[in-house]
Design a protein around this motif. Structure first.
Motif, PDB file in Angstrom:
ATOM      1  N   ASP A 179       2.425   8.134  -2.968  1.00  0.00           N
ATOM      2  CA  ASP A 179       2.854   6.736  -2.849  1.00  0.00           C
ATOM      3  C   ASP A 179       3.854   6.565  -1.707  1.00  0.00           C
ATOM      4  O   ASP A 179       3.808   5.583  -0.963  1.00  0.00           O
ATOM      5  CB  ASP A 179       3.477   6.261  -4.163  1.00  0.00           C
ATOM      6  N   THR A 180       4.764   7.528  -1.591  1.00  0.00           N
ATOM      7  CA  THR A 180       5.763   7.456  -0.524  1.00  0.00           C
ATOM      8  C   THR A 180       5.103   7.488   0.847  1.00  0.00           C
ATOM      9  O   THR A 180       5.468   6.726   1.750  1.00  0.00           O
ATOM     10  CB  THR A 180       6.752   8.632  -0.651  1.00  0.00           C
ATOM     11  N   ALA A 181       4.112   8.367   1.012  1.00  0.00           N
ATOM     12  CA  ALA A 181       3.404   8.466   2.291  1.00  0.00           C
ATOM     13  C   ALA A 181       2.686   7.164   2.620  1.00  0.00           C
ATOM     14  O   ALA A 181       2.717   6.689   3.758  1.00  0.00           O
ATOM     15  CB  ALA A 181       2.414   9.625   2.256  1.00  0.00           C
ATOM     16  N   LEU A 182       2.031   6.572   1.617  1.00  0.00           N
ATOM     17  CA  LEU A 182       1.294   5.326   1.851  1.00  0.00           C
ATOM     18  C   LEU A 182       2.234   4.201   2.254  1.00  0.00           C
ATOM     19  O   LEU A 182       1.974   3.470   3.226  1.00  0.00           O
ATOM     20  CB  LEU A 182       0.504   4.936   0.607  1.00  0.00           C
ATOM     21  N   LEU A 183       3.341   4.040   1.524  1.00  0.00           N
ATOM     22  CA  LEU A 183       4.294   2.969   1.839  1.00  0.00           C
ATOM     23  C   LEU A 183       4.943   3.197   3.200  1.00  0.00           C
ATOM     24  O   LEU A 183       5.204   2.243   3.943  1.00  0.00           O
ATOM     25  CB  LEU A 183       5.358   2.888   0.744  1.00  0.00           C
ATOM     26  N   THR A 184       5.197   4.455   3.545  1.00  0.00           N
ATOM     27  CA  THR A 184       5.759   4.768   4.859  1.00  0.00           C
ATOM     28  C   THR A 184       4.781   4.392   5.964  1.00  0.00           C
ATOM     29  O   THR A 184       5.164   3.803   6.985  1.00  0.00           O
ATOM     30  CB  THR A 184       6.098   6.267   4.944  1.00  0.00           C
ATOM     31  N   VAL A 185       3.509   4.723   5.764  1.00  0.00           N
ATOM     32  CA  VAL A 185       2.490   4.403   6.763  1.00  0.00           C
ATOM     33  C   VAL A 185       2.344   2.892   6.920  1.00  0.00           C
ATOM     34  O   VAL A 185       2.231   2.380   8.046  1.00  0.00           O
ATOM     35  CB  VAL A 185       1.144   5.046   6.385  1.00  0.00           C
ATOM     36  N   VAL A 186       2.340   2.159   5.810  1.00  0.00           N
ATOM     37  CA  VAL A 186       2.233   0.700   5.883  1.00  0.00           C
ATOM     38  C   VAL A 186       3.411   0.122   6.673  1.00  0.00           C
ATOM     39  O   VAL A 186       3.241  -0.771   7.516  1.00  0.00           O
ATOM     40  CB  VAL A 186       2.171   0.086   4.474  1.00  0.00           C
ATOM     41  N   THR A 187       4.609   0.637   6.419  1.00  0.00           N
ATOM     42  CA  THR A 187       5.791   0.166   7.152  1.00  0.00           C
ATOM     43  C   THR A 187       5.658   0.447   8.647  1.00  0.00           C
ATOM     44  O   THR A 187       5.931  -0.420   9.486  1.00  0.00           O
ATOM     45  CB  THR A 187       7.058   0.859   6.620  1.00  0.00           C
ATOM     46  N   LEU A 188       5.200   1.647   8.990  1.00  0.00           N
ATOM     47  CA  LEU A 188       5.043   2.010  10.400  1.00  0.00           C
ATOM     48  C   LEU A 188       3.955   1.182  11.074  1.00  0.00           C
ATOM     49  O   LEU A 188       4.077   0.823  12.254  1.00  0.00           O
ATOM     50  CB  LEU A 188       4.728   3.500  10.516  1.00  0.00           C
ATOM     51  N   VAL A 189       2.895   0.876  10.337  1.00  0.00           N
ATOM     52  CA  VAL A 189       1.831   0.037  10.906  1.00  0.00           C
ATOM     53  C   VAL A 189       2.360  -1.352  11.230  1.00  0.00           C
ATOM     54  O   VAL A 189       2.057  -1.927  12.286  1.00  0.00           O
ATOM     55  CB  VAL A 189       0.635  -0.045   9.943  1.00  0.00           C
ATOM     56  N   ILE A 190       3.162  -1.918  10.325  1.00  0.00           N
ATOM     57  CA  ILE A 190       3.745  -3.243  10.574  1.00  0.00           C
ATOM     58  C   ILE A 190       4.658  -3.197  11.793  1.00  0.00           C
ATOM     59  O   ILE A 190       4.623  -4.092  12.659  1.00  0.00           O
ATOM     60  CB  ILE A 190       4.509  -3.735   9.333  1.00  0.00           C
ATOM     61  N   LEU A 191       5.494  -2.155  11.886  1.00  0.00           N
ATOM     62  CA  LEU A 191       6.379  -2.018  13.046  1.00  0.00           C
ATOM     63  C   LEU A 191       5.581  -1.853  14.337  1.00  0.00           C
ATOM     64  O   LEU A 191       5.920  -2.455  15.372  1.00  0.00           O
ATOM     65  CB  LEU A 191       7.310  -0.814  12.849  1.00  0.00           C
ATOM     66  N   LEU A 192       4.536  -1.046  14.275  1.00  0.00           N
ATOM     67  CA  LEU A 192       3.702  -0.840  15.462  1.00  0.00           C
ATOM     68  C   LEU A 192       2.983  -2.124  15.851  1.00  0.00           C
ATOM     69  O   LEU A 192       2.845  -2.430  17.042  1.00  0.00           O
ATOM     70  CB  LEU A 192       2.689   0.273  15.189  1.00  0.00           C
ATOM     71  N   LEU A 193       2.539  -2.867  14.852  1.00  0.00           N
ATOM     72  CA  LEU A 193       1.856  -4.128  15.119  1.00  0.00           C
ATOM     73  C   LEU A 193       2.778  -5.101  15.847  1.00  0.00           C
ATOM     74  O   LEU A 193       2.382  -5.743  16.832  1.00  0.00           O
ATOM     75  CB  LEU A 193       1.366  -4.735  13.806  1.00  0.00           C
ATOM     76  N   GLU A 194       4.012  -5.200  15.395  1.00  0.00           N
ATOM     77  CA  GLU A 194       4.939  -6.154  16.002  1.00  0.00           C
ATOM     78  C   GLU A 194       5.447  -5.680  17.358  1.00  0.00           C
ATOM     79  O   GLU A 194       5.280  -6.380  18.371  1.00  0.00           O
ATOM     80  CB  GLU A 194       6.135  -6.392  15.068  1.00  0.00           C
TER      81      GLU A 194
END
Length: 273
Positions: free
Chosen positions: A124-139
């Motif tokens: 779960d931690t890995a998934l939430l971390t990846v989602v956060t990084l994707v949002i940061l990368l997107l912006e």
């Protein structure tokens, strides 16, 4: 009766995820006030809309899982969560409630326990971390490509829509090729986005594969467990039947011995006469 803080606190990795997104949201408020480029501001507003959807989902999750929905909505300031989730300029400030609540709930836990719990739920931690990084990368990938390509007359990434579309297809490793960098600085940004996208998208794919394979493995283990229980039950029935057969055989042998003893006594009596 469970402690009030325990009933509010979700998994620490989830709370950290919401905390980081709330901080990003407040940072975006500051960027909107500072930056003057309308395309960059539009990118931030698009990302803020995504964050708003996540915050609304968080509000619904907390409302649904609360022991008392009325108490969460009123006493625990759930109504401020709802108001702050709305993508309205003047209401985003209420997202600070999420930051204050998360810090208040997690402060007694301590850093060591937070890290241990994150490791225990590493998937779960890995998934939430990846989602956060994707949002940061997107912006910030969109903002970076707009800034680097904005000075080129040959640029085909010219507005917020182009930039967001380019980052999405690049991160997802699709790469349609309809938009691409034309400057050296833009190509440098492209290399970073491509490498980051391969890693992040691969992690998400691996998580989903592990999720489905894990469910199949659990089902197989459950089936094996049921089969083993049935076999053990059949073995116990056979052993019980064998015990009953031995008891019947032992009874028959005892009866036969008694009859033979009677016959022997009668024969001895006849011989004596």
């Amino acid at each position: 009766m469970p402690d009030q803080k325990d009933s509010e606190l979700k998994r620490t990795n989830y709370e950290l995820f919401i905390l980081l997104l709330a901080i990003l949201s407040l940072l975006n408020m500051l960027l909107i006030l500072i930056l003057r480029d309308p395309d960059v501001v539009q990118v931030i507003l698009y990302v803020d809309l995504l964050l708003s959807l996540i915050f609304i989902g968080d509000f619904l999750f907390r409302l649904y899982s609360a022991e008392s929905r009325r108490q969460y909505f009123v006493k625990h300031y759930g109504f401020l969560d709802l108001i702050g989730s709305l993508p309205v300029a003047g209401l985003r400030i209420f997202r600070t409630v999420r930051i204050v609540r998360t810090i208040r709930l997690m402060r007694p836990i301590g850093l060591r326990k937070i890290v241990r719990q994150a490791i225990e739920h590493r998937a779960d931690t890995a998934l939430l971390t990846v989602v956060t990084l994707v949002i940061l990368l997107l912006e910030f990938g969109s903002i970076a490509i707009l800034q680097t390509e904005g000075s080129s007359a040959e640029a085909n990434i010219q507005n917020a829509n182009d930039a967001l579309w380019w980052v999405i297809v690049t991160v997802s490793t699709v790469g349609y090729g309809d938009h691409y960098a034309t400057t050296n600085s833009g190509r440098f940004v492209s290399v970073f986005v491509i490498i980051a996208g391969v890693g992040l998208f691969g992690t998400i794919s691996g998580f989903l594969a592990n999720l489905f394979l894990g469910e199949s493995g659990d089902a197989a283990n459950e089936s094996e467990s049921v089969t083993l229980e049935l076999l053990m039950a059949e073995i116990q029935q056979i052993q019980e039947a064998q015990r009953q057969d031995r008891q019947v055989q032992d009874g028959a042998n005892a009866e036969l011995k008694n009859r033979l003893a009677v016959v022997e006594q009668l024969l001895q009596g006849d011989g004596a006469e």
